[in-house]
Design a protein around this motif. Structure first.
Motif, PDB file in Angstrom:
ATOM      1  N   LEU A   6      40.684  37.346  40.724  1.00 32.27           N
ATOM      2  CA  LEU A   6      39.941  37.061  41.951  1.00 32.27           C
ATOM      3  C   LEU A   6      39.885  35.549  42.148  1.00 32.27           C
ATOM      4  O   LEU A   6      39.189  34.845  41.414  1.00 32.27           O
ATOM      5  CB  LEU A   6      38.533  37.657  41.861  1.00 32.27           C
ATOM      6  CG  LEU A   6      37.572  37.356  43.013  1.00 32.27           C
ATOM      7  CD1 LEU A   6      38.157  37.764  44.359  1.00 32.27           C
ATOM      8  CD2 LEU A   6      36.235  38.066  42.770  1.00 32.27           C
ATOM      9  N   GLU A   8      38.441  33.044  44.140  1.00 31.41           N
ATOM     10  CA  GLU A   8      37.318  32.870  45.073  1.00 31.41           C
ATOM     11  C   GLU A   8      36.426  31.757  44.535  1.00 31.41           C
ATOM     12  O   GLU A   8      36.005  31.788  43.386  1.00 31.41           O
ATOM     13  CB  GLU A   8      36.546  34.185  45.204  1.00 31.41           C
ATOM     14  CG  GLU A   8      35.226  34.104  45.912  1.00 31.41           C
ATOM     15  CD  GLU A   8      35.367  33.688  47.360  1.00 31.41           C
ATOM     16  OE1 GLU A   8      34.866  32.601  47.704  1.00 31.41           O
ATOM     17  OE2 GLU A   8      35.990  34.450  48.138  1.00 31.41           O
ATOM     18  N   GLU A  16      29.343  38.898  42.807  1.00 32.26           N
ATOM     19  CA  GLU A  16      29.052  40.179  43.457  1.00 32.26           C
ATOM     20  C   GLU A  16      30.283  41.084  43.439  1.00 32.26           C
ATOM     21  O   GLU A  16      30.193  42.264  43.091  1.00 32.26           O
ATOM     22  CB  GLU A  16      28.596  39.945  44.898  1.00 32.26           C
ATOM     23  CG  GLU A  16      28.285  41.230  45.646  1.00 32.26           C
ATOM     24  CD  GLU A  16      27.880  40.979  47.093  1.00 32.26           C
ATOM     25  OE1 GLU A  16      27.719  41.962  47.835  1.00 32.26           O
ATOM     26  OE2 GLU A  16      27.742  39.792  47.482  1.00 32.26           O
ATOM     27  N   ILE A  17      31.438  40.519  43.822  1.00 33.33           N
ATOM     28  CA  ILE A  17      32.670  41.313  43.843  1.00 33.33           C
ATOM     29  C   ILE A  17      33.051  41.739  42.427  1.00 33.33           C
ATOM     30  O   ILE A  17      33.421  42.887  42.184  1.00 33.33           O
ATOM     31  CB  ILE A  17      33.815  40.515  44.498  1.00 33.33           C
ATOM     32  CG1 ILE A  17      33.509  40.255  45.976  1.00 33.33           C
ATOM     33  CG2 ILE A  17      35.139  41.273  44.360  1.00 33.33           C
ATOM     34  CD1 ILE A  17      34.543  39.382  46.668  1.00 33.33           C
ATOM     35  N   ARG A  18      32.948  40.806  41.473  1.00 34.60           N
ATOM     36  CA  ARG A  18      33.303  41.138  40.093  1.00 34.60           C
ATOM     37  C   ARG A  18      32.423  42.256  39.553  1.00 34.60           C
ATOM     38  O   ARG A  18      32.918  43.201  38.916  1.00 34.60           O
ATOM     39  CB  ARG A  18      33.171  39.909  39.201  1.00 34.60           C
ATOM     40  CG  ARG A  18      33.551  40.174  37.742  1.00 34.60           C
ATOM     41  CD  ARG A  18      33.348  38.960  36.865  1.00 34.60           C
ATOM     42  NE  ARG A  18      31.941  38.513  36.888  1.00 34.60           N
ATOM     43  CZ  ARG A  18      31.511  37.436  36.243  1.00 34.60           C
ATOM     44  NH1 ARG A  18      32.357  36.674  35.564  1.00 34.60           N
ATOM     45  NH2 ARG A  18      30.238  37.093  36.298  1.00 34.60           N
ATOM     46  N   ARG A  20      30.835  44.585  41.190  1.00 33.22           N
ATOM     47  CA  ARG A  20      31.146  45.870  41.834  1.00 33.22           C
ATOM     48  C   ARG A  20      32.472  46.429  41.326  1.00 33.22           C
ATOM     49  O   ARG A  20      32.591  47.638  41.081  1.00 33.22           O
ATOM     50  CB  ARG A  20      31.192  45.690  43.360  1.00 33.22           C
ATOM     51  CG  ARG A  20      29.854  45.301  43.991  1.00 33.22           C
ATOM     52  CD  ARG A  20      28.830  46.427  43.891  1.00 33.22           C
ATOM     53  NE  ARG A  20      29.245  47.607  44.596  1.00 33.22           N
ATOM     54  CZ  ARG A  20      29.022  47.835  45.903  1.00 33.22           C
ATOM     55  NH1 ARG A  20      28.382  46.905  46.628  1.00 33.22           N
ATOM     56  NH2 ARG A  20      29.406  48.940  46.478  1.00 33.22           N
ATOM     57  N   LEU A  21      33.477  45.568  41.172  1.00 33.39           N
ATOM     58  CA  LEU A  21      34.776  46.032  40.685  1.00 33.39           C
ATOM     59  C   LEU A  21      34.701  46.487  39.236  1.00 33.39           C
ATOM     60  O   LEU A  21      35.370  47.445  38.836  1.00 33.39           O
ATOM     61  CB  LEU A  21      35.821  44.928  40.836  1.00 33.39           C
ATOM     62  CG  LEU A  21      36.242  44.589  42.270  1.00 33.39           C
ATOM     63  CD1 LEU A  21      37.178  43.385  42.280  1.00 33.39           C
ATOM     64  CD2 LEU A  21      36.919  45.784  42.935  1.00 33.39           C
ATOM     65  N   LEU A  78      41.233  37.942  51.075  1.00 36.40           N
ATOM     66  CA  LEU A  78      39.850  38.161  51.483  1.00 36.40           C
ATOM     67  C   LEU A  78      39.417  36.907  52.233  1.00 36.40           C
ATOM     68  O   LEU A  78      39.406  35.819  51.651  1.00 36.40           O
ATOM     69  CB  LEU A  78      38.943  38.375  50.277  1.00 36.40           C
ATOM     70  CG  LEU A  78      39.312  39.482  49.287  1.00 36.40           C
ATOM     71  CD1 LEU A  78      38.329  39.476  48.116  1.00 36.40           C
ATOM     72  CD2 LEU A  78      39.297  40.835  49.974  1.00 36.40           C
ATOM     73  N   LYS A 101      36.094  39.236  55.747  1.00 30.87           N
ATOM     74  CA  LYS A 101      34.692  39.175  55.352  1.00 30.87           C
ATOM     75  C   LYS A 101      33.814  39.088  56.603  1.00 30.87           C
ATOM     76  O   LYS A 101      34.219  38.486  57.587  1.00 30.87           O
ATOM     77  CB  LYS A 101      34.424  37.931  54.490  1.00 30.87           C
ATOM     78  CG  LYS A 101      35.249  37.808  53.223  1.00 30.87           C
ATOM     79  CD  LYS A 101      34.965  36.436  52.586  1.00 30.87           C
ATOM     80  CE  LYS A 101      35.810  36.175  51.376  1.00 30.87           C
ATOM     81  NZ  LYS A 101      35.586  34.821  50.825  1.00 30.87           N
ATOM     82  N   PHE A 105      32.323  47.394  50.918  1.00 33.05           N
ATOM     83  CA  PHE A 105      32.968  47.402  49.606  1.00 33.05           C
ATOM     84  C   PHE A 105      33.830  48.647  49.419  1.00 33.05           C
ATOM     85  O   PHE A 105      34.852  48.594  48.741  1.00 33.05           O
ATOM     86  CB  PHE A 105      31.924  47.310  48.496  1.00 33.05           C
ATOM     87  CG  PHE A 105      32.520  46.951  47.177  1.00 33.05           C
ATOM     88  CD1 PHE A 105      32.848  45.633  46.893  1.00 33.05           C
ATOM     89  CD2 PHE A 105      32.789  47.921  46.228  1.00 33.05           C
ATOM     90  CE1 PHE A 105      33.428  45.291  45.676  1.00 33.05           C
ATOM     91  CE2 PHE A 105      33.364  47.590  45.013  1.00 33.05           C
ATOM     92  CZ  PHE A 105      33.688  46.262  44.738  1.00 33.05           C
ATOM     93  N   LEU A 108      37.298  47.889  50.557  1.00 37.83           N
ATOM     94  CA  LEU A 108      38.053  47.086  49.597  1.00 37.83           C
ATOM     95  C   LEU A 108      38.530  47.947  48.439  1.00 37.83           C
ATOM     96  O   LEU A 108      39.698  47.864  48.026  1.00 37.83           O
ATOM     97  CB  LEU A 108      37.198  45.927  49.081  1.00 37.83           C
ATOM     98  CG  LEU A 108      37.862  45.029  48.023  1.00 37.83           C
ATOM     99  CD1 LEU A 108      39.118  44.382  48.585  1.00 37.83           C
ATOM    100  CD2 LEU A 108      36.875  43.967  47.530  1.00 37.83           C
TER     101      LEU A 108
END
Length: 233
Positions: A6, A8, A16-18, A20-21, A78, A101, A105, A108
């Motif tokens: 990622l 970013e 947040e993305i990490r 959730r993934l 993204l 964005k 989620f 994605l």
């Protein structure tokens, strides 16, 4: 477990993305030094890359070019940018998808799953990795098309589109069928994305004299023709 890189620079969004993934059993890696993205890429050897456009040092387009010069790993952009040229630029540089964005989620995750499933199935269930078409050798493993005039390197999307058309040569394949086969769920795909990929595929095939064998059937779709069939018309 699939490894995702990622790229970013927003720490809050990255976390947040990490998080959730990770809940979906993905192993997520980040960038600490944005001057050394390629070093991190080589170290991680990710199965898929997520890139923001606006980054320190160099933008996401730069890193997409760099990654594509070394690897055909799937890439998803993204970005909060909403101008159509950003999406077109992303696809032209070889990205597999573009997610704006803020995003849901679930969207994605669906895109990541579809791309990884396609890559995994494509590499493990396709025993025959060579095709012959109009005097050219189409290598599905190396993503190349070669004939007496030279060789061109295709992206993963481009080779997949060409494979679909060649396997159904002399038959029309609709845009809807191409989109569904390529991205699994057409609801998450812009029709313009397919157009960009096809135009880019034709441009590369033009370099070795094969562009005229991909025919557009107005209002119907596309067809890969054989040289003998074109001569008979």
């Amino acid at each position: 477990m699939f490894k995702l890189l990622l790229i970013e620079d927003d720490a809050t969004l990255f976390n947040e993305i990490r998080n959730r993934l990770t809940q979906w059993s993905y192993d997520v890696y980040g960038i600490s030094d944005f001057a050394k993205v390629m070093e991190r890429f080589s170290e991680v050897k990710p199965d898929l890359v997520l890139i923001d456009i606006g980054l320190p040092m160099f933008d996401g387009f730069h890193w997409c070019r760099m990654i594509r010069s070394h690897s055909n790993v799937p890439i998803i952009f993204l970005s909060s940018r909403d101008h159509p040229t950003d999406m077109v630029m992303s696809i032209q540089l070889g990205a597999d998808d573009f997610v704006q964005k803020p995003f849901h989620f679930d969207v994605l995750i669906a895109k990541i799953q579809a791309i990884l499933r396609r890559v995994h199935d494509y590499s493990t269930t396709e025993p025959v990795t060579l095709r012959t078409w109009c005097g050219a050798a189409v290598d599905l493993d190396k993503n190349t098309v070669s004939n007496a005039e030279g060789s061109v390197q295709l992206t993963r999307n481009e080779i997949y589109i060409l494979k679909l058309l060649i396997d159904r040569r002399n038959r029309i394949v609709s845009r809807e069928e191409l989109i569904k086969s390529l991205w699994d769920d057409e609801r998450f795909v812009s029709d313009n994305t397919l157009t960009v990929n096809l135009n880019r595929l034709r441009k590369k095939l033009e370099d070795i004299g094969l562009d005229r064998f991909i025919e557009t059937k107005v209002g119907q779709g596309y067809m890969a023709a054989d040289e003998s069939d074109l001569h008979d018309r």
